[in-house]
Design an enzyme around this catalytic site. Structure first.
Site, mmCIF file in Angstrom:
data_model
loop_
_atom_site.group_PDB
_atom_site.id
_atom_site.type_symbol
_atom_site.label_atom_id
_atom_site.label_comp_id
_atom_site.label_asym_id
_atom_site.label_seq_id
_atom_site.Cartn_x
_atom_site.Cartn_y
_atom_site.Cartn_z
ATOM 1 N N SER A 690 55.413 -30.403 -33.756
ATOM 2 C CA SER A 690 56.116 -29.303 -34.423
ATOM 3 C C SER A 690 56.515 -28.191 -33.468
ATOM 4 O O SER A 690 57.047 -27.176 -33.907
ATOM 5 C CB SER A 690 55.222 -28.712 -35.527
ATOM 6 O OG SER A 690 54.036 -28.203 -34.973
ATOM 7 N N LYS A 733 52.829 -22.994 -43.101
ATOM 8 C CA LYS A 733 53.513 -22.350 -41.983
ATOM 9 C C LYS A 733 54.341 -21.158 -42.449
ATOM 10 O O LYS A 733 54.350 -20.097 -41.819
ATOM 11 C CB LYS A 733 54.401 -23.377 -41.270
ATOM 12 C CG LYS A 733 53.610 -24.450 -40.534
ATOM 13 C CD LYS A 733 54.525 -25.480 -39.880
ATOM 14 C CE LYS A 733 53.709 -26.528 -39.137
ATOM 15 N NZ LYS A 733 54.546 -27.556 -38.500
#
Length: 784
Positions: A690, A733
């Site tokens: 990521s 997130k």
């Protein structure tokens, strides 16, 4: 007498060394060289010969008598070839005999025997051996080994460990043959023939002949025993045994056992059981009647019968079919968790319509403390079923699931069957906790044993090793829990319906704390609702600065800690008053804050990018730094990164080099420039796909001198062509970005479908930009 020339040629120029040792004649035993055995000596001369040997070098000469009944053997009564041996242990027994442990040293041929007053002495010479050629050695050993192995498989005359020691002797053919000969029940004459054979090739031939002969004899005797056994009349045998058992019981005063059998027969008739189980339990009762009550086998059979009679084969608890009430119970016990609740209500709705469906296998996956087990307990309350829990953490024995065979001492059924007996119903909610924490070892793989139990197509006929009859598990509502999905074996995961529980937002934690945790802890700590008041700022401060988790377990502990200190103060002062817990007084009860939020940079800087990361405790900001320095194009990546992030950094640098022209970067920058990419907090392991676009942005920023916006965060992986790939953990997130003051978040276009899981309030306060290529990321992230 045997001629010495049989063993060696006196004309070959070699003089044989003559030796003298005390003699002990043996009866019905032949000792081979390098073989250790015990001998029992009772004759006076033999005992004195052993005593004489012990005074000297502990050596003795042993040879076998031709007729074991001769009490005072002469040289004509003994075989001329014997064995020189060493006494390793001597023990005098109470009856006057002596037990000696002797080890063969080598073959010897008697030249002369002298009968002294107290014991006999012999003069002898060693027997030479004719060695095998290399080719004959391997062939002889292999042939004899196969024949010996076949005989051992039939008779079990030696243990498997014997073959390990035998393997080490293959380079010594003579010792190999003698060791096998010593283990087999040959006649004394045959063993003496092998002892006298100095030609090793001939000795292997004789040994093979004797082994084959012994194998045939043993096989024939087994066949004869089998035929005799088959010819016995089974009915007469059973009648005879029954009469014998009745007589034994009468003599032992066990007639009272009949009342117990009558009680068991009544229980069997009253118990509703499947046809197969009922037949087995009646057969076992007949066996029990033939056994003594004091025998261990009778205890095993009785326990087995009790298990079969105590299981709830068809006993079910009435299931509630009130959908509205079930929804109210789920909402009362848990805040949020919309997807799990929705799936449970779907199950209830279908059950109301079709009356009976196959029990679903739900798997709740999420971090610790999010309420997976308590949700299973609420499902039981909502459906009216009994609740049972089995903890699978650390289970490594397959028998824990499928049960032990009844051949083992202390055998029991598996945990599933045990739990059903404890619950007393056939349709509970069965929570299998920590299904991802099972391990495997030499005792089997418990996760594989669960495949049958958790397969809706197979668990109708679940077979426990202890019960040995099929049991229907299809009525059970299985709910399994796990912390991480990838640690569940794929075949087991395929049989379950996975429901992800990602964790709670700060807003959800606040609602859970005020609506559930604080009232619960006030009651558990002996306080009253009117005495304690938590301000909103105090609860939010505890959530953000004293806990860092996806669930609420630590939050509950911190709230309990505050209340315990208040309870201590009340007891110490013996006065009850109203206590207010505010943001200013939290540190008084809990001390200094344990965690801090990630701090954004004060201004836009080159080479510093804010990424987003997922952890089991929720989302986090991930600062990525890049610097350049004079060098030769070396790329360094630090920060205790895993292989995935290291590869992302390499891919990012390769992308920048391939697009240097369009990015306004010198095409030969790598000839004289080193790049160092670092992710701070190096003590914390970091990995995952990521951070690719964040690393690429940092490299472009430091090479072009363009700063990166400090209020922009990004997450996504990069390909060598500059394509942006989607990521997981989006909800956590984005929550982390919002909590830390981020204004804009850059995501992959393919993650647009996952935004539905993010609360609307968070979506409205963030500028979410969806991109497909790295050029779009740079456009939004870099400051002109």
């Amino acid at each position: 007498m045997i001629s010495i020339s049989r063993f060696f040629n006196p004309e070959d120029g070699h003089e044989k060394e003559k030796k003298t040792l005390p003699l002990v004649p043996l009866r019905d035993i032949v000792l081979f060289p390098f073989v250790t055995t015990s001998i029992f000596v009772g004759r006076e001369k033999s005992i004195k010969a052993l005593s004489e040997a012990m005074v000297g070098d502990k050596k003795i000469f042993l040879t076998t008598q031709k007729d074991p009944d001769v009490l005072k053997p002469t040289i004509q009564d003994l075989f001329q070839v014997g064995t020189e041996a060493r006494i390793t242990q001597l023990l005098r027994l109470p009856d006057g005999t002596v037990k000696a442990l002797v080890e063969g040293i080598g073959r010897g041929c008697i030249i002369k025997m002298v009968d002294q007053d107290s014991f006999q002495v012999v003069d002898y010479v060693g027997v030479p051996e004719k060695q095998l050629t290399d080719a004959n050695t391997e062939a002889s050993i292999r042939t004899v080994h196969e024949a010996f192995q076949h005989y051992v498989a039939l008779s079990g005359v030696v243990s498997k460990s014997f073959f390990k020691g035998l393997h080490a002797l293959e380079q010594y053919p003579s010792r190999y043959a003698d060791t096998i000969a010593a283990q087999l029940p040959f006649k004394v004459q045959d063993k003496q023939t092998l002892l006298e054979c100095g030609d090793i090739e001939e000795r292997f031939f004789l040994l093979l002949k004797f082994i084959q002969k012994e194998t045939e004899v043993f096989s024939m005797s087994q066949k004869i025993k089998g035929r005799v056994k088959e010819q016995m009349d089974k009915l007469q045998k059973r009648h005879y045994l029954n009469e014998q058992m009745r007589a034994i019981r009468k003599e032992m005063g066990e007639d009272g056992q009949g009342a117990e059998f009558v009680d068991l027969e009544k229980r069997i008739k009253a118990k509703r059981m499947p046809k197969e189980a009922a037949g087995v339990v009646r057969l076992e009762l007949e066996k029990l009647k033939l056994m003594s009550a004091t025998s261990s086998e009778a205890t095993v059979v009785r326990n087995y019968i009790d298990w079969l009679l105590s299981l709830p084969w068809y006993r079910k608890k009435r299931v509630k079919n009130e959908l509205v009430k079930a929804e109210q119970i789920l909402d009362r016990d848990h805040y949020g968790l919309q997807k799990p609740k929705e799936r449970i209500l779907e199950y209830l709705a279908v059950q109301i319509l079709v009356k009976k469906i196959k029990g679903p296998i739900l798997c709740l996956v999420g971090p610790p403390g999010v309420g997976k087990t308590s949700l299973a307990r609420s499902v039981a309350a909502a459906t009216g079923r009994s609740f049972a829990r089995i903890s699978l953490g650390g289970v490594r024995d397959e028998a824990e699931i499928r049960g032990h065979r009844r051949t083992y001492v202390g055998a029991m059924p598996g945990k599933i069957i045990q739990t059903l007996k404890k619950v007393g119903y056939n349709n509970p909610v069965l929570c299998l906790d920590e299904i991802d924490k099972m391990t495997r070892d030499f005792r089997g793989d418990p996760s594989s044993a669960l495949l049958e139990a958790l397969d809706p197509e197979q668990n109708r006929n679940f077979n426990d090793h202890y019960l040995e009859v099929d049991y229907d598990l299809s009525e059970i509502l299985f709910i399994t829990t796990a912390n991480t999905l990838h640690e569940i074996p794929a075949p087991l995961r395929d049989r379950m319906e996975v429901i992800q529980i990602p964790g709670y937002t700060d807003y959800e934690k606040y609602q859970i704390a005020t609506g559930y945790l604080i009232p619960k802890q006030i009651q558990e700590n002996g306080l009253d609702d009117g005495e304690i008041y938590f301000s909103k700022a105090a609860v939010e401060m505890i959530i953000k600065q004293y806990t860092k988790e996806a669930g609420v377990r630590n939050l509950e502990r911190e709230l309990s800690s505050v209340l315990r200190k208040i309870a201590t103060e009340i007891v110490r002062t013996n006065t009850r008053k109203k206590y207010q817990v505010t943001a200013n007084t939290v540190s008084k009860y809990l001390g200094q804050s344990k965690f801090r939020n990630s701090i954004l940079e004060q201004e836009d800087k080159t080479g510093i990018v804010t990424g987003l990361a997922w952890t089991q405790a929720g989302g986090e900001l991930l600062t990525i730094e890049a610097v350049t320095m004079p060098g030769r194009g070396k790329v360094m990546v630090t920060g205790k990164l895993g292989d995935v992030m290291k590869e992302s950094a390499q891919a990012a640098v390769s992308y920048v080099r391939s697009r240097s022209g369009s990015l306004n970067i010198r095409e030969d920058f790598y000839n004289d420039t080193d790049i160092h990419i670092h992710v701070p907090e190096g003590a914390i392991p970091k990995d995952g796909p990521s951070a690719g676009i964040a690393m690429c942005t940092a490299v472009v920023s430091i090479l072009t001198g363009r700063p990166v916006s400090r209020t922009v965060a990004m997450t996504g992986e990069i390909t060598l062509r500059g394509r942006v790939l989607p990521i997981g953990g989006l909800k956590e997130k984005l929550l982390a970005a919002h909590a830390n003051g981020i204004k804009k978040v850059i995501l992959c276009e393919e993650n647009k479908k996952d935004i539905i899981d993010v609360p609307k309030t968070i979506q409205n306060q963030l500028d979410i930009v969806y991109v497909e290529s790295m050029s779009e990321v740079l456009e939004h992230a870099l400051v002109v």
